[in-house]
Design an enzyme around this catalytic site. Structure first.
Site, PDB file in Angstrom:
ATOM      1  N   SER A   1       5.043  -2.717  -2.705  1.00 27.95           N
ATOM      2  CA  SER A   1       5.007  -1.336  -2.271  1.00 27.95           C
ATOM      3  C   SER A   1       3.616  -0.876  -1.856  1.00 27.95           C
ATOM      4  O   SER A   1       3.456   0.237  -1.344  1.00 27.95           O
ATOM      5  CB  SER A   1       5.512  -0.427  -3.398  1.00 27.95           C
ATOM      6  OG  SER A   1       4.668  -0.552  -4.542  1.00 27.95           O
TER       7      SER A   1
ATOM      8  N   SER B   1       3.920  -5.948  -6.385  1.00 25.39           N
ATOM      9  CA  SER B   1       3.535  -5.021  -5.317  1.00 25.39           C
ATOM     10  C   SER B   1       2.056  -4.993  -4.982  1.00 25.39           C
ATOM     11  O   SER B   1       1.644  -4.264  -4.089  1.00 25.39           O
ATOM     12  CB  SER B   1       4.007  -3.604  -5.654  1.00 25.39           C
ATOM     13  OG  SER B   1       5.403  -3.530  -5.576  1.00 25.39           O
TER      14      SER B   1
ATOM     15  N   LYS C   1      -3.977   3.887  -3.545  1.00 29.19           N
ATOM     16  CA  LYS C   1      -2.534   3.998  -3.331  1.00 29.19           C
ATOM     17  C   LYS C   1      -2.081   5.377  -3.784  1.00 29.19           C
ATOM     18  O   LYS C   1      -2.556   5.909  -4.789  1.00 29.19           O
ATOM     19  CB  LYS C   1      -1.827   2.904  -4.120  1.00 29.19           C
ATOM     20  CG  LYS C   1      -0.325   2.834  -3.919  1.00 29.19           C
ATOM     21  CD  LYS C   1       0.248   1.646  -4.690  1.00 29.19           C
ATOM     22  CE  LYS C   1       1.757   1.550  -4.537  1.00 29.19           C
ATOM     23  NZ  LYS C   1       2.307   0.375  -5.254  1.00 29.19           N
TER      24      LYS C   1
END
Length: 507
Positions: free
Chosen positions: A152, A176, A77
């Site tokens: 996210s 998330s 990420k």
């Protein structure tokens, strides 16, 4: 090769049946074919990935002692700081920034010999539940490109579910990792707070942020968690205790024996009598999963945790308050974007212009919320009260897990999300509806306890997740229960849930 889980890939690599270069090239080819449609990645450096894979192959051919993960590709990420690799946290304010150091998570994965495929898309500064808040692109769900992949960590979930990476790192502040895992048919685990280092993670909410694994199987998630977890002296919140044997717990759970385990169904999170806001298909799959767990020997009991109903309100005071402090460092002076620095503006004006152009609408919304909650005259009424609610939630978890009188439970369960993946654009103009996607995941985040999402079937052709929550530092219980459910349901359907992923038209 891109459809194989990591357990299968490591076996092939160790046996010399495939090379790290072949595995890496297969994933890079898949990214080239499909990522224009899915939008999972923000940065991919194929040459660097192939060079790293070639180095692993050379070392293996030379008889070097390599770890079991050497040569396995991984995606990170874009909130994980990575030396020399563009790291933006999904924001224009960090566009083009190349960090001079590695986050502990990245450092440990490099030490294990994994091959970095690229950095995945995300909601800006991890603020969102749909990956529509990225400053760069919208990410799409491999099950249905017209729907969100969660957030996210939606870039990581789309990459793994779409076979653009065998596994990935996400971060979880209020859900998330777990929420995107649930809506894309993956396993996603939020570790006990402090058990995975936050050093080098671009901060959103420091008392909540945790990195964790996203994978296609429970065992893969456990192995990745072991690779990144453990004490780090550079993180002041890091817990100096050994990790449980997570992979062993996953293997034990896969045998299907849950005899003697007490599982509590949280009444306030989709339990009996609390179905408002939950889609019928989600509740149906959750109920079927409970029957499977009961069939494996577990005792299923209802558990009421009344303050869990306050988690959403408490979180959206605490997290924005911490964000308003953490994001003050992005001022156009020290690094990142700088606007108006032409001699015609003073320093305050440069800062204001930089933050106006560098931050997106959701980040600005949360900075304003947090600054208001921390302001003089409102601190105790809002932030102080939210922290009191957080304490009550932690106490309810502790009471539920207290087995001293024989009445407590070993784990708590709920649906991971109230709904399946919703259509792209359907909640962009309704922040409250967007925030409700984290309804089930927030209590575990506020209390700092571990929680895992594991697939439990489909509703109208889209994945549903079941969440398992355990006491702090008992992450192994999450993996044991999740692996038992995974094995039983895979056996019943005769294949993995991801094998039902619809075929996509490549770009």
């Amino acid at each position: 090769m891109t459809a194989l889980d990591v357990n299968a890939l490591t076996a092939l690599l160790s046996a010399g049946e495939v090379s790290a270069v072949e595995v890496t090239r297969a994933h890079l080819d898949r990214i080239a074919a499909d990522d224009a449609t899915l939008g999972a990645y923000l940065h991919v450096d194929g040459n660097a990935a192939l060079a790293a894979a070639a180095a692993v192959d050379e070392a293996r051919a030379g008889g070097a002692a390599l770890g079991p993960l050497a040569g396995v590709p991984v995606a990170l990420k874009d909130v994980v700081v990575t030396e020399g690799v563009p790291t933006t946290s999904g924001s224009k304010i960090l566009e083009g920034w190349r960090p001079p150091y590695d986050a502990t998570v990245a450092e440990r994965l490099k030490s294990a010999g994994t091959v970095l495929l690229g950095k995945t898309n995300m909601d800006e500064f991890a603020m969102g539940s749909s990956t529509e808040n990225s400053a760069y692109r919208v990410t799409r769900n491999p099950w249905d490109p017209d729907r969100i992949p969660g957030g996210s960590s939606g870039g990581s979930s789309a990459a793994v579910a779409g076979h653009l990476a065998p596994w990935a790192i996400g971060t979880d502040t209020g859900g998330s990792i777990r929420q995107p895992a649930a809506v894309t048919g993956l396993v996603g685990h939020k570790p006990t707070y402090g058990s995975v280092s936050r050093y080098g993670l671009i901060a959103f909410s420091s008392s909540l942020d945790q990195a964790g694994p996203m994978a296609r199987t429970v065992l893969d998630a456990a192995v990745l968690h072991e690779a990144i977890g453990g004490y780090d002296r550079r993180d002041s919140t890091s817990i100096d205790v050994p990790l449980p044997r997570l992979a062993d717990a996953a293997r034990a759970g896969a045998t299907g024996d849950l005899a003697g385990l007490r599982i509590g169904v949280v009444t306030e999170l989709g339990g009996e009598g609390h179905s408002d806001g939950y889609e019928p298909g989600v509740l149906a799959r959750f109920g079927e999963a409970l029957e499977v767990l009961a069939g494996l020997g577990a005792e299923i009991v209802p558990v009421s945790c009344p303050t869990f109903d306050l988690a959403l309100a408490a979180y959206y005071l605490i997290a924005p308050s911490e964000a308003s402090s953490n994001l003050a460092r992005f001022d156009g002076v020290r690094f990142g974007l700088r606007v108006g620095d032409d001699g015609s503006h003073d320093l305050d004006e440069v800062m204001a212009l930089t933050r106006e152009q560098g931050f997106g609408p959701e980040v600005k919304r949360r900075i304003i919320l947090g600054t208001y909650a921390l302001s003089s005259g409102y601190y105790e009424a809002y932030y102080g009260q939210a922290q009191k609610v957080r304490t009550l939630i932690s106490r309810e978890f502790a009471a539920a897990f207290d087995r001293t009188d024989g009445a407590g439970v070993d784990v708590l369960v709920s649906p991971t999300t109230p709904t399946v993946a919703f259509p792209i654009g359907s909640r962009v103009d309704d922040p409250i509806a967007m925030y409700a996607a984290d309804l089930c995941t927030l209590p575990a985040s506020l209390a700092g306890v571990p929680a895992i999402s594991v697939p439990c079937g489909l509703s109208e052709g889209l994945p549903v997740g079941l969440q398992v929550m355990a006491p702090g530092l008992a992450d192994d219980r999450c993996y044991r229960v999740a692996a038992a459910l995974e094995a039983a349901q895979d056996a019943a359907r005769g294949h993995r849930l991801l094998d039902e992923l619809p075929a996509r038209t490549t770009a």
